[in-house]
Every structure is written in structure tokens, then in C-alpha cells.
Write a protein that holds these residues in place. Structure first.
Motif, PDB file in Angstrom:
ATOM      1  N   TRP A 188       1.155  -1.543  -0.141  1.00 35.99           N
ATOM      2  CA  TRP A 188       0.140  -0.446   0.403  1.00 35.99           C
ATOM      3  C   TRP A 188       0.807   1.334   0.264  1.00 35.99           C
ATOM      4  CZ3 TRP A 188      -4.818   0.202  -0.789  1.00 35.99           C
ATOM      5  CH2 TRP A 188      -6.107  -1.517  -1.603  1.00 35.99           C
ATOM      6  N   SER A 189       2.219   0.868  -0.079  1.00 34.89           N
ATOM      7  CA  SER A 189       2.547   2.094   0.191  1.00 34.89           C
ATOM      8  C   SER A 189       3.257   2.771  -1.389  1.00 34.89           C
ATOM      9  CB  SER A 189       4.322   2.027   0.275  1.00 34.89           C
ATOM     10  OG  SER A 189       5.063   0.994  -0.426  1.00 34.89           O
ATOM     11  N   ILE A 190       3.116   4.293  -1.853  1.00 36.49           N
ATOM     12  CA  ILE A 190       3.252   4.783  -3.007  1.00 36.49           C
ATOM     13  C   ILE A 190       4.623   4.681  -3.832  1.00 36.49           C
ATOM     14  CG2 ILE A 190       2.594   6.933  -4.808  1.00 36.49           C
ATOM     15  CD1 ILE A 190       1.204   8.179  -2.238  1.00 36.49           C
ATOM     16  N   TYR A 237      -9.959   2.561  -3.505  1.00 37.49           N
ATOM     17  CA  TYR A 237      -9.357   4.278  -2.698  1.00 37.49           C
ATOM     18  C   TYR A 237      -8.401   4.773  -3.073  1.00 37.49           C
ATOM     19  CZ  TYR A 237      -4.479   1.957  -5.570  1.00 37.49           C
ATOM     20  OH  TYR A 237      -4.477   2.225  -5.809  1.00 37.49           O
ATOM     21  N   TYR A 265      -5.608   8.333  -2.618  1.00 44.09           N
ATOM     22  CA  TYR A 265      -4.272   9.208  -1.288  1.00 44.09           C
ATOM     23  C   TYR A 265      -4.436  10.787  -1.092  1.00 44.09           C
ATOM     24  CZ  TYR A 265      -1.803   4.797  -2.067  1.00 44.09           C
ATOM     25  OH  TYR A 265      -1.585   3.680  -2.160  1.00 44.09           O
ATOM     26  N   CYS A 315      -1.919  13.923   0.162  1.00 44.13           N
ATOM     27  CA  CYS A 315      -1.117  14.347   0.501  1.00 44.13           C
ATOM     28  C   CYS A 315      -0.512  15.582   1.323  1.00 44.13           C
ATOM     29  CB  CYS A 315       0.154  13.591  -0.776  1.00 44.13           C
ATOM     30  SG  CYS A 315      -0.415  12.077  -1.522  1.00 44.13           S
ATOM     31  N   THR A 355       0.482  12.348   5.511  1.00 49.59           N
ATOM     32  CA  THR A 355      -0.299  11.850   4.509  1.00 49.59           C
ATOM     33  C   THR A 355      -1.440  10.639   4.766  1.00 49.59           C
ATOM     34  OG1 THR A 355       1.786  11.008   2.571  1.00 49.59           O
ATOM     35  CG2 THR A 355      -0.292  10.251   2.018  1.00 49.59           C
ATOM     36  N   LEU A 386      -4.592   7.943   3.745  1.00 50.48           N
ATOM     37  CA  LEU A 386      -5.016   6.587   2.133  1.00 50.48           C
ATOM     38  C   LEU A 386      -6.258   6.126   3.053  1.00 50.48           C
ATOM     39  CD1 LEU A 386      -5.108   4.193   0.188  1.00 50.48           C
ATOM     40  CD2 LEU A 386      -3.573   2.480   2.016  1.00 50.48           C
ATOM     41  N   MET A 418       1.189   3.894  -7.893  1.00 53.39           N
ATOM     42  CA  MET A 418      -0.334   3.450  -6.493  1.00 53.39           C
ATOM     43  C   MET A 418      -0.211   2.066  -6.769  1.00 53.39           C
ATOM     44  SD  MET A 418      -3.431   6.501  -6.664  1.00 53.39           S
ATOM     45  CE  MET A 418      -2.961   6.727  -8.709  1.00 53.39           C
ATOM     46  N   THR A 444       4.965   6.706   3.000  1.00 56.82           N
ATOM     47  CA  THR A 444       3.611   5.833   3.160  1.00 56.82           C
ATOM     48  C   THR A 444       4.056   4.414   3.330  1.00 56.82           C
ATOM     49  OG1 THR A 444       4.479   5.639   0.687  1.00 56.82           O
ATOM     50  CG2 THR A 444       3.160   7.110   1.840  1.00 56.82           C
ATOM     51  N   PHE A 474       1.956   1.934   5.563  1.00 58.92           N
ATOM     52  CA  PHE A 474       0.105   1.592   5.278  1.00 58.92           C
ATOM     53  C   PHE A 474       0.421  -0.002   5.295  1.00 58.92           C
ATOM     54  CE2 PHE A 474      -0.337   6.136   3.305  1.00 58.92           C
ATOM     55  CZ  PHE A 474       0.128   6.999   4.879  1.00 58.92           C
TER      56      PHE A 474
END
Length: 448
Positions: A24-26, A147, A149, A151, A156, A158, A358, A387, A390
Motif C-alpha cells: 500500500w505504499s506509493i 482507494y 491518497y 498528500c 499522508t 490513505l 499506486m 507511506t 500503510f
């Protein structure tokens, strides 16, 4: 081009699997490497680009064969590649890089920002941003957006729809947070938890229970020979008695007992120590996410008041179209290089993807590469570090119930069934994220 690229040999789990865990990180950059060329990803025709955009907007499900025989000649593959690069952004200011926002001051400084000294213009930008943010939340609630985000320059958020990440209700995770932000959320009546702090407390409690059990066992052995001796009953003024030895020494006036204020300050110091750290991650669930939406829209600290980002609304990133959102594409380029393998230089082909990648895009791209590169490639994944957290497992997650919920609403989420399968699973990576990924014989191994 003769770039002498080192061959990455990641430390990987011992057992290959047919799917890698949801991340789930960018990602800011992906670098795919293969012994087969990526010419199929180059110079898309106008028709292929247009078809890719149309497929994205219509959420067209593309199922490629296990191995594409002539990737460069496959229009279906090239259109699907364009489809997987699309994302939606607000605000759209072409001369500014709007992701990442945390630590971006040096990249933005010196760029034109006519709103920084114009309060009326700032209000217009924020009003427009509020409409877009509300639109995204409504899409999420209606299960038309999986979902998105938010920022900001400091943290951040989510937001995830019900059915994703092991939860059957809408969730929002915020990181990093500060004591001031958490206090403001409490004052607004937003119920939230700190999963990593609670996990740490549980771990400490279990350790102390184990130590206590050991002590009890030892005391029982000693106690067998002292059964006749009676223990005094605990009294209400134990705290006072514990200081009686100070009176005997005559220093009771010099040593103060901790008062309520001292205890509060000690707790506050402990709470401030986790500020800006991954442990400060806050989890908001269910109807509280709507209260969070209103809180963020009215939160004055959401926008910087000074510096290069002054007056600039937070960046909204989404997999699907929303009101005020602008269609963007990740930048892709292929590179032919030479890699040193056992003292011999061999051809190594690479494909670089740059931009806010994403979770759904990462999964879509790996599905395409699996078919185009004949089930063999490796990848280096560059994470936007704030991120990574997450991937923390949510409390009271129920994967079985969740998967059923997700599949029931499959057509309106706009995700490929395999991508939905992956994103509906409970997060397993904790505070880390996937750094490298490798596929051999259609099976994945990875390093986090």
C-alpha cells in the motif's frame, strides 16, 4: 547504450509463490529488468494510446495469454500497457511536481506560485480542492473508487473502501501524525486507534506476563517451606507507607512525591516522542472517516502558511476519475544496457516507470510483464518512505468476510479480479514495503 548496470540479487523468501503481498505504499520509481527486450513498450501508436485511455475510463478487463509470442506486434498488450499507466490528480499545475509533497520544498522553491501572497486566490484553490476531496469520498462510499491518497506537506492519508485490506468498513490511515493533530482529532470527536503503539503495548504485556509466571513459579517453590507465614493485607495508604523510609532518614521534605501534573507531563513526553515516526500511524474506521473528511477540509494546518508550498492545497491521487481530477500518465522508457555476469557482459533490458505508482498500477504492470517477458523478470521498487507504514495490519480484520464483500461488488470497483484479490487481503508487510521483486517460471519471490 552501454550502461554497466549491476545485477541486483535480492534476498528473497525461500518459497516462490504465484502472488506477491499487497503493498500500500506509493512508489516513486520502478525499474524492471529482463533478458528479453521491452520494445513492445516503446513508441505507442496514436490509436493504441487512445484505446488505452478508453479502456481505462471504461474499466475494461484485459486478460492476456500466459505468454505473448510476439509482444511488439501485440496491439492488445500495448493498449493494456497504456491503460495501466493512467492515474488521476488534483490540483493540476503543470509547472509544479505535486508528488511527493513531504520534503518537496527544494524541488518547488523558485517556481511561480501566484497564490502564496493572494488570500482570495488561496480560498478559490481550497474551495475547488474541497469539492474534489468530497467527490472522491462519495465515490469511495458508493464503491466506485477503491482507494485514494491525500498528500499534505506534513502527512499522508490513505482512504480505502470497504472490502479492502481486510476490513469490511471504510478505513483511513494517517501517517505520520503529531500530538497536536491527534489532540485536534479527539476534540472533533473522531475516534481513532494507534495500531503500532497498541501492538507494542500488547507485546510488552505478554513479555511481562511471561516474566511474572516465572517469578510466581519460583516463589511457589520458596513458599512451600514458608506456608505458615501470613502476608499482610494491602492497605489503601500503601503509597504513603512506601515513603516512610524517607521520614526515617529525615529527608522527607527534600524528596517530592510525583503529583498529577508530573505524571501528565511524563505521559505527554512519551506521546511526543513518537511524533513524525511510523509508530504515530492513526487508524480511523467506519463513519468516523466522514468526520475526518470534514475535519481535514476545515483543518488550517493542512496547508503550509510559509515556505515554497505556502497556500498550495494537498495533492489528491486516485486510480479513477473524480470531479476536478486531471488524467495523468506515469512516464515510461526502456533502456538497453550491458550487465556484468560472472566476468562476462551480457545484454540486459530494462523498463523504467516514474511517477506516483499506486498499488493497483504495480499489480497491473506485473501482470503485463508476466505475459510479455515469458514469466521471467526482476524489479527494483523505490518507495516514498512516509507511506511504507500503510502496510500495517489493521485491527479486527476479517479476510474471509472481506473477500466475499469485495467480489460481490467487483464490477463497480473498476479493478481487475486478480488485483482486487490481492488488495482485499490483510496487509502482511508491517512497517516495511517491497524493495525488490523477482519472477522465475511464473512464480514470485521478493525482498522487503
Amino acid at each position: 547504450k552501454d550502461f554497466h548496470l549491476p545485477v541486483a540479487v535480492p534476498e528473497v523468501p525461500s518459497t516462490p509463490t504465484h502472488e506477491f503481498p499487497a503493498d500500500w505504499s506509493i512508489k516513486t520509481r520502478l525499474l524492471f529488468m529482463s533478458s528479453h527486450p521491452f520494445t513492445w513498450a516503446e513508441h505507442l501508436k496514436a490509436q493504441e494510446e487512445a484505446q488505452g485511455f478508453a479502456q481505462h475510463c471504461r474499466a475494461t478487463e484485459i486478460n492476456l495469454p500466459q505468454s505473448v509470442q510476439e509482444p511488439k506486434l501485440s496491439t492488445e498488450l500495448r493498449c493494456a500497457f497504456q491503460q495501466s499507466l493512467v492515474y488521476w490528480l488534483h490540483p493540476s499545475l503543470p509547472w509544479l511536481q505535486l508528488f511527493p509533497r513531504i520534503g518537496a520544498d527544494r524541488k518547488i522553491v523558485g517556481k511561480a506560485s501566484p497564490w502564496s501572497q493572494d488570500e482570495a486566490l488561496q480560498q478559490v484553490l481550497m474551495s475547488d480542492w474541497s469539492v474534489s476531496f468530497t467527490s472522491l469520498y462519495n465515490l469511495l462510499k458508493a464503491k466506485l473508487c477503491p482507494y485514494f491518497y491525500v498528500c499534505t506537506y506534513q502527512f499522508t492519508v490513505l482512504f480505502r473502501a470497504a472490502g479492502l485490506a481486510g476490513s469490511d468498513v471504510i478505513t483511513a490511515v494517517i501517517s505520520p501524525t503529531t500530538r497536536g493533530l491527534r489532540e485536534a482529532m479527539r476534540n472533533e470527536g473522531i475516534e481513532f486507534s494507534l495500531p503500532l503503539v497498541e501492538e507494542c503495548r500488547t507485546r510488552k504485556q505478554k513479555n511481562s506476563e511471561v516474566n511474572l509466571e516465572t517469578e510466581v513459579a519460583n516463589s511457589l517453590e520458596v513458599g512451600n517451606s514458608m506456608e505458615d507465614r501470613e502476608e499482610p493485607a494491602p492497605s489503601d495508604d500503601d503509597d504513603d507507607e512506601s515513603f516512610s523510609w524517607l521520614e526515617e532518614m529525615g529527608v522527607q521534605d527534600k524528596v517530592k512525591k510525583p503529583d498529577a501534573v508530573s505524571i501528565k507531563l511524563h505521559k505527554e513526553k512519551h506521546e511526543v516522542q513518537m511524533d513524525h515516526k511510523p509508530e504515530s500511524l492513526a487508524l480511523v474506521k467506519g463513519t468516523n472517516t466522514f468526520t475526518l473528511l470534514n475535519f481535514l477540509i476545515n483543518c488550517k494546518s493542512l496547508v503550509a502558511v510559509a515556505g515554497p508550498q505556502a497556500g498550495l492545497p494537498p495533492t489528491l491521487l486516485s486510480p479513477v476519475a473524480f470531479r476536478g481530477g486531471t488524467m495523468q500518465t506515469l512516464k515510461a522508457r526502456s533502456i538497453n544496457a550491458k550487465a556484468r555476469v560472472h566476468l562476462v557482459y551480457e545484454d540486459l533490458f530494462s523498463l523504467e516507470i516514474v511517477g506516483p505508482v499506486m498499488p493497483h498500477s504495480l499489480h497491473s504492470l506485473t501482470m503485463l510483464l508476466k505475459s510479455a517477458q515469458r514469466g521471467a523478470f526482476s524489479a527494483l521498487l523505490y518507495t516514498h518512505e512516509p507511506t511504507a507504514v500503510f502496510n500495517t495490519k489493521l485491527d479486527s480484520a476479517s479476510p474471509a468476510l472481506n473477500k466475499e464483500t469485495a467480489h460481490k461488488d467487483l464490477p463497480i470497483y473498476g479493478l481487475h479480479p486478480e488485483t482486487l484479490d490481492q488488495l482485499s487481503q490483510c496487509p502482511t508487510l508491517g512497517k516495511s514495503s517491497i524493495r525488490s521483486l523477482e519472477m522465475k517460471d511464473y512464480a514470485y519471490t521478493w525482498k522487503s
